[in-house]
Motif scaffolding. Sequence first.
Motif, PDB file in Angstrom:
ATOM      1  N   ALA A 277      44.224   3.862  85.007  1.00  0.00           N
ATOM      2  CA  ALA A 277      43.791   3.590  86.045  1.00  0.00           C
ATOM      3  C   ALA A 277      44.153   4.359  87.053  1.00  0.00           C
ATOM      4  O   ALA A 277      45.401   4.968  87.219  1.00  0.00           O
ATOM      5  CB  ALA A 277      44.240   2.138  86.713  1.00  0.00           C
ATOM      6  N   LYS A 278      43.287   4.926  88.052  1.00  0.00           N
ATOM      7  CA  LYS A 278      43.571   5.906  88.921  1.00  0.00           C
ATOM      8  C   LYS A 278      42.760   5.893  90.316  1.00  0.00           C
ATOM      9  O   LYS A 278      41.889   5.297  90.292  1.00  0.00           O
ATOM     10  CB  LYS A 278      43.626   7.360  88.500  1.00  0.00           C
ATOM     11  N   ALA A 279      43.245   6.241  91.514  1.00  0.00           N
ATOM     12  CA  ALA A 279      42.539   6.336  92.755  1.00  0.00           C
ATOM     13  C   ALA A 279      41.445   7.145  92.482  1.00  0.00           C
ATOM     14  O   ALA A 279      41.293   8.276  91.858  1.00  0.00           O
ATOM     15  CB  ALA A 279      43.361   6.788  93.713  1.00  0.00           C
ATOM     16  N   ILE A 280      40.151   6.619  92.925  1.00  0.00           N
ATOM     17  CA  ILE A 280      38.925   7.536  92.697  1.00  0.00           C
ATOM     18  C   ILE A 280      39.152   8.610  93.687  1.00  0.00           C
ATOM     19  O   ILE A 280      39.471   8.709  94.852  1.00  0.00           O
ATOM     20  CB  ILE A 280      37.523   6.482  93.317  1.00  0.00           C
ATOM     21  N   THR A 281      38.503   9.790  93.093  1.00  0.00           N
ATOM     22  CA  THR A 281      38.479  11.115  93.709  1.00  0.00           C
ATOM     23  C   THR A 281      37.280  11.838  92.967  1.00  0.00           C
ATOM     24  O   THR A 281      36.743  11.404  91.966  1.00  0.00           O
ATOM     25  CB  THR A 281      39.969  12.008  93.526  1.00  0.00           C
ATOM     26  N   ALA A 282      36.774  12.864  93.884  1.00  0.00           N
ATOM     27  CA  ALA A 282      35.892  13.762  93.298  1.00  0.00           C
ATOM     28  C   ALA A 282      36.410  14.428  92.297  1.00  0.00           C
ATOM     29  O   ALA A 282      37.533  14.910  92.101  1.00  0.00           O
ATOM     30  CB  ALA A 282      35.271  14.511  94.389  1.00  0.00           C
ATOM     31  N   GLY A 283      35.605  14.754  91.304  1.00  0.00           N
ATOM     32  CA  GLY A 283      35.949  15.530  90.196  1.00  0.00           C
ATOM     33  C   GLY A 283      36.413  14.971  88.901  1.00  0.00           C
ATOM     34  O   GLY A 283      36.526  15.690  87.736  1.00  0.00           O
ATOM     35  N   ILE A 284      36.537  13.491  88.933  1.00  0.00           N
ATOM     36  CA  ILE A 284      36.886  13.055  87.740  1.00  0.00           C
ATOM     37  C   ILE A 284      35.733  12.869  86.701  1.00  0.00           C
ATOM     38  O   ILE A 284      34.390  12.606  87.214  1.00  0.00           O
ATOM     39  CB  ILE A 284      37.269  11.402  88.041  1.00  0.00           C
ATOM     40  N   ALA A 285      35.858  13.319  85.500  1.00  0.00           N
ATOM     41  CA  ALA A 285      34.908  13.300  84.377  1.00  0.00           C
ATOM     42  C   ALA A 285      35.369  12.871  83.032  1.00  0.00           C
ATOM     43  O   ALA A 285      36.629  12.844  82.835  1.00  0.00           O
ATOM     44  CB  ALA A 285      34.160  14.529  84.390  1.00  0.00           C
ATOM     45  N   GLY A 286      34.563  12.431  82.326  1.00  0.00           N
ATOM     46  CA  GLY A 286      34.927  12.028  80.897  1.00  0.00           C
ATOM     47  C   GLY A 286      33.802  11.190  80.338  1.00  0.00           C
ATOM     48  O   GLY A 286      32.518  11.563  80.686  1.00  0.00           O
ATOM     49  N   THR A 287      34.134  10.581  79.263  1.00  0.00           N
ATOM     50  CA  THR A 287      33.392   9.730  78.244  1.00  0.00           C
ATOM     51  C   THR A 287      33.842   8.310  78.281  1.00  0.00           C
ATOM     52  O   THR A 287      34.831   8.207  77.988  1.00  0.00           O
ATOM     53  CB  THR A 287      33.159  10.322  77.142  1.00  0.00           C
ATOM     54  N   ALA A 288      32.916   7.326  78.621  1.00  0.00           N
ATOM     55  CA  ALA A 288      33.242   5.899  78.602  1.00  0.00           C
ATOM     56  C   ALA A 288      32.271   5.065  78.363  1.00  0.00           C
ATOM     57  O   ALA A 288      31.155   5.323  78.740  1.00  0.00           O
ATOM     58  CB  ALA A 288      34.116   5.544  79.878  1.00  0.00           C
ATOM     59  N   GLY A 289      32.448   3.809  77.904  1.00  0.00           N
ATOM     60  CA  GLY A 289      31.690   2.775  77.717  1.00  0.00           C
ATOM     61  C   GLY A 289      31.570   1.930  78.714  1.00  0.00           C
ATOM     62  O   GLY A 289      30.555   0.900  78.868  1.00  0.00           O
ATOM     63  N   LYS A 290      32.646   1.702  79.528  1.00  0.00           N
ATOM     64  CA  LYS A 290      32.897   0.913  80.673  1.00  0.00           C
ATOM     65  C   LYS A 290      33.529   1.698  81.871  1.00  0.00           C
ATOM     66  O   LYS A 290      34.598   2.394  81.562  1.00  0.00           O
ATOM     67  CB  LYS A 290      33.501  -0.428  80.112  1.00  0.00           C
ATOM     68  N   ILE A 291      33.036   1.720  82.974  1.00  0.00           N
ATOM     69  CA  ILE A 291      33.541   2.180  84.222  1.00  0.00           C
ATOM     70  C   ILE A 291      33.474   1.062  85.331  1.00  0.00           C
ATOM     71  O   ILE A 291      32.600   0.468  85.473  1.00  0.00           O
ATOM     72  CB  ILE A 291      32.828   3.289  84.459  1.00  0.00           C
ATOM     73  N   GLY A 292      34.617   0.920  85.836  1.00  0.00           N
ATOM     74  CA  GLY A 292      34.799   0.059  87.051  1.00  0.00           C
ATOM     75  C   GLY A 292      35.570   0.672  88.189  1.00  0.00           C
ATOM     76  O   GLY A 292      36.378   1.557  87.817  1.00  0.00           O
ATOM     77  N   PHE A 293      35.385   0.025  89.301  1.00  0.00           N
ATOM     78  CA  PHE A 293      35.701   0.309  90.367  1.00  0.00           C
ATOM     79  C   PHE A 293      36.175  -0.929  91.337  1.00  0.00           C
ATOM     80  O   PHE A 293      35.358  -1.718  91.374  1.00  0.00           O
ATOM     81  CB  PHE A 293      34.862   1.018  91.370  1.00  0.00           C
ATOM     82  N   ARG A 294      37.504  -0.928  91.579  1.00  0.00           N
ATOM     83  CA  ARG A 294      38.220  -2.021  92.175  1.00  0.00           C
ATOM     84  C   ARG A 294      38.548  -1.462  93.461  1.00  0.00           C
ATOM     85  O   ARG A 294      39.359  -0.803  93.765  1.00  0.00           O
ATOM     86  CB  ARG A 294      39.246  -2.740  91.347  1.00  0.00           C
ATOM     87  N   ALA A 295      38.123  -2.336  94.627  1.00  0.00           N
ATOM     88  CA  ALA A 295      38.533  -2.258  95.887  1.00  0.00           C
ATOM     89  C   ALA A 295      38.887  -3.482  96.812  1.00  0.00           C
ATOM     90  O   ALA A 295      38.308  -4.680  96.192  1.00  0.00           O
ATOM     91  CB  ALA A 295      37.522  -1.483  96.658  1.00  0.00           C
ATOM     92  N   ALA A 296      39.296  -3.449  98.006  1.00  0.00           N
ATOM     93  CA  ALA A 296      39.329  -4.798  98.814  1.00  0.00           C
ATOM     94  C   ALA A 296      38.189  -5.244  99.279  1.00  0.00           C
ATOM     95  O   ALA A 296      37.264  -4.665  99.484  1.00  0.00           O
ATOM     96  CB  ALA A 296      40.486  -4.401  99.917  1.00  0.00           C
ATOM     97  N   GLY A 297      37.785  -6.424  98.698  1.00  0.00           N
ATOM     98  CA  GLY A 297      36.567  -7.344  99.119  1.00  0.00           C
ATOM     99  C   GLY A 297      35.566  -6.799  98.216  1.00  0.00           C
ATOM    100  O   GLY A 297      34.181  -7.282  98.166  1.00  0.00           O
ATOM    101  N   ARG A 298      35.560  -5.784  97.253  1.00  0.00           N
ATOM    102  CA  ARG A 298      34.335  -5.455  96.521  1.00  0.00           C
ATOM    103  C   ARG A 298      34.819  -4.858  95.268  1.00  0.00           C
ATOM    104  O   ARG A 298      35.992  -4.379  94.787  1.00  0.00           O
ATOM    105  CB  ARG A 298      33.387  -4.140  97.196  1.00  0.00           C
ATOM    106  N   SER A 299      33.865  -5.153  94.183  1.00  0.00           N
ATOM    107  CA  SER A 299      34.152  -4.521  92.691  1.00  0.00           C
ATOM    108  C   SER A 299      32.737  -4.343  92.144  1.00  0.00           C
ATOM    109  O   SER A 299      31.749  -5.046  92.467  1.00  0.00           O
ATOM    110  CB  SER A 299      34.913  -5.300  91.847  1.00  0.00           C
ATOM    111  N   LEU A 300      32.938  -3.307  91.208  1.00  0.00           N
ATOM    112  CA  LEU A 300      31.609  -2.807  90.576  1.00  0.00           C
ATOM    113  C   LEU A 300      31.956  -2.227  89.318  1.00  0.00           C
ATOM    114  O   LEU A 300      32.856  -1.321  89.144  1.00  0.00           O
ATOM    115  CB  LEU A 300      30.805  -1.619  91.203  1.00  0.00           C
ATOM    116  N   THR A 301      31.398  -2.837  88.209  1.00  0.00           N
ATOM    117  CA  THR A 301      31.726  -2.381  86.720  1.00  0.00           C
ATOM    118  C   THR A 301      30.408  -2.210  86.126  1.00  0.00           C
ATOM    119  O   THR A 301      29.377  -2.772  86.308  1.00  0.00           O
ATOM    120  CB  THR A 301      32.320  -3.542  86.010  1.00  0.00           C
TER     121      THR A 301
END
Length: 634
Positions: A136-160
Amino acid sequence: MKIITLTLLVILSCFAETAMAQTELMPWGNIRGIRVNGQLMEFETSLRVGGKEMTRATGKERQRPKYERKNGGQVVTTAIGQLDFMETVRDGGTGSAAVMVEVTAKEVTEDGIYFCVTLPGKWYGKAVLQADGLPAKAITAGIAGTAGKIGFRAAGRSLTIHLSKPSAFRIQQNKNGNFELYLPIHEGRLEKGGTASLSLTLLTSGTADTSLVHVTIETANEGRAFDGFGGNFRLQNAATDPQVIDYCLQNMRLAWGRVEMPWRFWQVKKTGNPLDSAHAGKLHPQVQRAMEMAQRLGKMGMPVILSAWSPPAWAVIGEPRFAPTPEGVWGNPLDTASMEAIYRSIGDYIQFVKEHYGVEIAMFSFNESDLGINIRQTGEEHAAFIKGMGAHLQQRGLSTKLLLGDNSDANSYQFIYPAMNDAAALPYIGAVSFHSWRGWDERTLQKWADAAAKLRLPLLVAEGSIDAQAWGYPQVFLEETYAREEINLYTRLLNICQPASILQWQLTADYSVMAGGGIFGDRSPLRPTQRFWNLKQLSSAPAGLKALKVTSDKEDVTIAALGDHQKGQYVIHLVNNGATRKTIIEGLPRNVRSLKVIVTDKTRNMQEEKPATVKNGRAELELGATTYTTLMAE
């Protein structure tokens, strides 16, 4: 030839909600989030094609899409370059929706094809990214990889995002500070007729804003008068126009009307005398119908605007154009060597309408001449025409004035400045006018309010609506989202611009506020849509009330107020673009004891609710989710 089936499954859900989700799919193919109990859980998807810069993407007025409701889903078909897309979206229960997209290459392409999810910085600017195989890491530009599941957690919202199989991904940040997740649909060479595939599930959750709304009104601070709602009646569909026109005129109070001058049929040849033909009863059928429409509106007591779209060939330079050139240039400039004949031809028309149809035309304009639909002018040419045409009409003893502007949208406000600054043009200007297709930010709209205030003239929104391309995907007119956004804009226009009228484009079968009756191929019985009820509700205010200063402390509650302090009449329009919430209105006159409450939404058509009690200038009421509410007091 290799064929790959593309299936894109998108399921979005919001925790602890029991209502059916409402996926907001735009008719050009972008999902901008899902509403649950009225609250929009924002993000935006798009289909993108190209290299690193992704210069081609689905968006409003970028393609020529088609939109329809079909087999329980929303279907968008569109194209980007040599790629055809078909996207189907189905609401799937509590907080969920399913989307299928098929992409087919019409020619060989080596462009990358991507499904992009844009995360608004407001909610996800400090989100934490969680992806398979990555800590888990803070979202930043330039992150790349391979995954079957990608989630974003923030105050008041989440998206997976759950992918059907592991996929490459990368994150970029755009110039607005929003993060963009790119998922490849296909990269590399795609043969003619080939398709590509991607399937995924999106899960979103968030907290609805149900906090108290505070509205403050200043009833003693009166601005410009709102004569009332109006309509455009440019006749284009002989089979279906009459029923829509009849219904609207019989069931809605209208204060202004706008009709077409079919100029190219009025005087085909420069050397001809259209008055001789007209007096001999040889009017072109389209001219006759337009004149009869003006007569009908005039008999109802409303001022009539006359606008010319298509000129006769002799009046312009070059072959008349009805579509843009490959370079995007619309219309034709007037032939300056024929200006006296042009003034005379238009003056003859206005005079004939007055003498034979009993209508004194209030205003004349060339439709959207800043753009060239279909007469193109510069600001300086527009000013010169106002002076020449105005003087000609005055010499003939006609009271008709000229519209300043009648622009294609609010953005091109500089077009009106030459005439505004020309003292010789001012006596012939009757009102300032623009169309509301684009330029909705407050700063731009204020330019028009300032122009009208400076000239001490009425401001008219001579064409009101929100999507000029919607004629190409007319089923969108039945969507709750379209209806709400349209009335939301009109409420903002009332508050910021203080117009004398907003004239709906149109109150005919074109861009129709009615459904059925053969309109757009719908053979079911003629019936009013949610848009009609919104407009009827807006038009129900007494004539001549003045704009009042009013504010709301919530961005998603749009508000406008009208009143007459001497008569004690007040009308407040509120559009709630979010969840149900309690609202307090302060600043009402002490002698107001009650407010009539009228609501239109997806299931209610100008339904009168329980009155709101007013005590010491203060009223409390509940605004339902995604509703248009009008309060009336006497």
